[in-house]
Design a protein around this motif. Sequence first.
Motif, PDB file in Angstrom:
ATOM      1  N   ASN A 365      -4.336  -3.709   2.363  1.00  0.00           N
ATOM      2  CA  ASN A 365      -5.496  -3.057   1.736  1.00  0.00           C
ATOM      3  C   ASN A 365      -5.476  -3.138   0.211  1.00  0.00           C
ATOM      4  O   ASN A 365      -6.387  -2.655  -0.455  1.00  0.00           O
ATOM      5  CB  ASN A 365      -5.545  -1.575   2.149  1.00  0.00           C
ATOM      6  N   ALA A 366      -4.428  -3.736  -0.316  1.00  0.00           N
ATOM      7  CA  ALA A 366      -4.263  -3.746  -1.782  1.00  0.00           C
ATOM      8  C   ALA A 366      -5.435  -4.409  -2.505  1.00  0.00           C
ATOM      9  O   ALA A 366      -5.946  -3.886  -3.501  1.00  0.00           O
ATOM     10  CB  ALA A 366      -2.958  -4.463  -2.148  1.00  0.00           C
ATOM     11  N   LYS A 368      -8.574  -4.845  -1.551  1.00  0.00           N
ATOM     12  CA  LYS A 368      -9.799  -4.030  -1.478  1.00  0.00           C
ATOM     13  C   LYS A 368      -9.692  -2.818  -2.404  1.00  0.00           C
ATOM     14  O   LYS A 368     -10.674  -2.418  -3.038  1.00  0.00           O
ATOM     15  CB  LYS A 368     -10.033  -3.569  -0.038  1.00  0.00           C
ATOM     16  N   GLN A 369      -8.529  -2.246  -2.484  1.00  0.00           N
ATOM     17  CA  GLN A 369      -8.336  -1.064  -3.318  1.00  0.00           C
ATOM     18  C   GLN A 369      -8.588  -1.369  -4.798  1.00  0.00           C
ATOM     19  O   GLN A 369      -9.174  -0.559  -5.515  1.00  0.00           O
ATOM     20  CB  GLN A 369      -6.905  -0.524  -3.142  1.00  0.00           C
ATOM     21  N   LYS A 372     -12.188  -1.313  -5.775  1.00  0.00           N
ATOM     22  CA  LYS A 372     -12.659   0.075  -5.797  1.00  0.00           C
ATOM     23  C   LYS A 372     -12.125   0.791  -7.034  1.00  0.00           C
ATOM     24  O   LYS A 372     -12.847   1.520  -7.713  1.00  0.00           O
ATOM     25  CB  LYS A 372     -12.215   0.799  -4.515  1.00  0.00           C
ATOM     26  N   TRP A 373     -10.865   0.552  -7.352  1.00  0.00           N
ATOM     27  CA  TRP A 373     -10.254   1.189  -8.528  1.00  0.00           C
ATOM     28  C   TRP A 373     -10.938   0.731  -9.818  1.00  0.00           C
ATOM     29  O   TRP A 373     -11.116   1.513 -10.742  1.00  0.00           O
ATOM     30  CB  TRP A 373      -8.761   0.861  -8.582  1.00  0.00           C
ATOM     31  N   ASP A 409     -10.967   8.978  -3.298  1.00  0.00           N
ATOM     32  CA  ASP A 409     -10.615   7.666  -3.842  1.00  0.00           C
ATOM     33  C   ASP A 409     -10.186   7.779  -5.300  1.00  0.00           C
ATOM     34  O   ASP A 409      -9.251   7.090  -5.746  1.00  0.00           O
ATOM     35  CB  ASP A 409     -11.800   6.701  -3.726  1.00  0.00           C
ATOM     36  N   ASN A 412      -6.814   9.307  -5.332  1.00  0.00           N
ATOM     37  CA  ASN A 412      -5.809   8.336  -4.885  1.00  0.00           C
ATOM     38  C   ASN A 412      -5.423   7.386  -6.020  1.00  0.00           C
ATOM     39  O   ASN A 412      -4.245   7.058  -6.189  1.00  0.00           O
ATOM     40  CB  ASN A 412      -6.351   7.539  -3.698  1.00  0.00           C
ATOM     41  N   LEU A 413      -6.417   6.948  -6.814  1.00  0.00           N
ATOM     42  CA  LEU A 413      -6.116   6.061  -7.942  1.00  0.00           C
ATOM     43  C   LEU A 413      -5.196   6.757  -8.932  1.00  0.00           C
ATOM     44  O   LEU A 413      -4.198   6.169  -9.389  1.00  0.00           O
ATOM     45  CB  LEU A 413      -7.413   5.637  -8.637  1.00  0.00           C
ATOM     46  N   GLN A 416      -1.714   6.921  -7.489  1.00  0.00           N
ATOM     47  CA  GLN A 416      -1.024   5.631  -7.501  1.00  0.00           C
ATOM     48  C   GLN A 416      -0.618   5.225  -8.910  1.00  0.00           C
ATOM     49  O   GLN A 416       0.442   4.621  -9.114  1.00  0.00           O
ATOM     50  CB  GLN A 416      -1.919   4.541  -6.884  1.00  0.00           C
TER      51      GLN A 416
END
Length: 438
Positions: A365-366, A368-369, A372-373, A409, A412-413, A416
């Motif tokens: 999923n990296a 796609k993330q 989004k990020w 989301d 989550n960013l 991370q």
Amino acid sequence: MTSLGELLKKAISKFISSTSVDVNTVNELVRDLQRSLLIGDVSVELVQKISENVRRRALEEKLPPGISRKDQVIKIVYEELVKLLGEEPAKLKIPKDRRYVIMVVGIQGFGKTTSIAKLAYYLKKNDYDVGVICADTYRPGACDQLEQLLRDTKIPVYRHDGEKDPVKIVKEGIERLTSDGVKVILIDTAGRHKSQETLMEEIRVLQREIKPDEVMLVIDAGIGQQAGVHAKAFHEAAPVGSIFLTKMDTSAKGGGALSAIAFTNARIKFIGTGERIDDIELFNPSRYVSRLLGLGDIEGLLEKFRLAELEMDKKRAEAFMRGEFTLEQFVKQLKDLRKAGPLSKLISKLPLPGVQNIPDEALRNADKQIDKWYAIVCSMTPEERTDPHIINSSRIKRIARGAGVLEKDVKNLIKQYRLAKKFMKTAKRLPKKFLEKV
């Protein structure tokens, strides 16, 4: 009339002689560029676009280490002009192992026949077996002119006096020249105007019957912006594969013609730079702009910037490996890293502790993330990108709404990002090893 090159050189010289570079100096340079380009018949729309780009970049772009502000601004002007004229240099991609037919079209009186002679001579010098067919059945003396221009070159010219059907002339000419071992055949068609429907129809018939490998349009640089109009009209009659722009040495409107043609996405392949048969060259936008600006050592200047940017990239990478990066830099670094291949594969190969323990699903999923990020970061204020500690619940709602994502989301960013900083700091003894392997 003062040429575009002279006007641009004067503007650059005036800028270089200024004691300092500030907002007023940049604005004055932009005004001089505008005046030069407008006199050179570049369209108002394109002049406005290049002016805005030069002003914005000159005032906003960060200065690389070891580079003067003046050098940076000159590089910006150079890059924007190259972009205006089409960035890729033309290449000679004519095969030598099979027959290749080029049908040359153009407006009467604009140097088409002379340009064909130049092209034939250029190809012969580049070890092509070349011949020319005279299919101009309208202009008296057209074939005589071709033979006169090519008299000392030993390039064969096929003509059929008395025959009025250009299709028949061309077919017979191709057969004759091919039997004589000629590989590249140039066809000189009758000159015409875009509004002469009968002659434009003749081009359509020739295109349909002969099926040439390439249609080349010859245009006089002196017509300026009208070059784009003619390029479009001829392209609609027979798909134009390349353009030969003549009289670039004498026309003050050369920049207007180049930019107008580039605006139609047509490919400029050759330019005529004088009256002699060898005054022809493949069009190279960067070389042309360098001459316009009077920048003899533009390659040296660009190399200086390349080295400075490499040094900056190295320093950024080292800082990143020490965990010294903002939220914006974190996402940008991951985007840049992804250019080298799927991020999941790259991450799994990093010589850092704990990488093998990252779940497979997280790696898949990296990619796609990151997209989004990136959208999330773009929705943040400059302060939030630099210092995410100020991001509270109300800011999270606003950022999520602007990026079109869920609030989780955004959270989550940030999570991370903090984990990444912590992770890098624990591995700060490994940056040299990492940089050597990546």
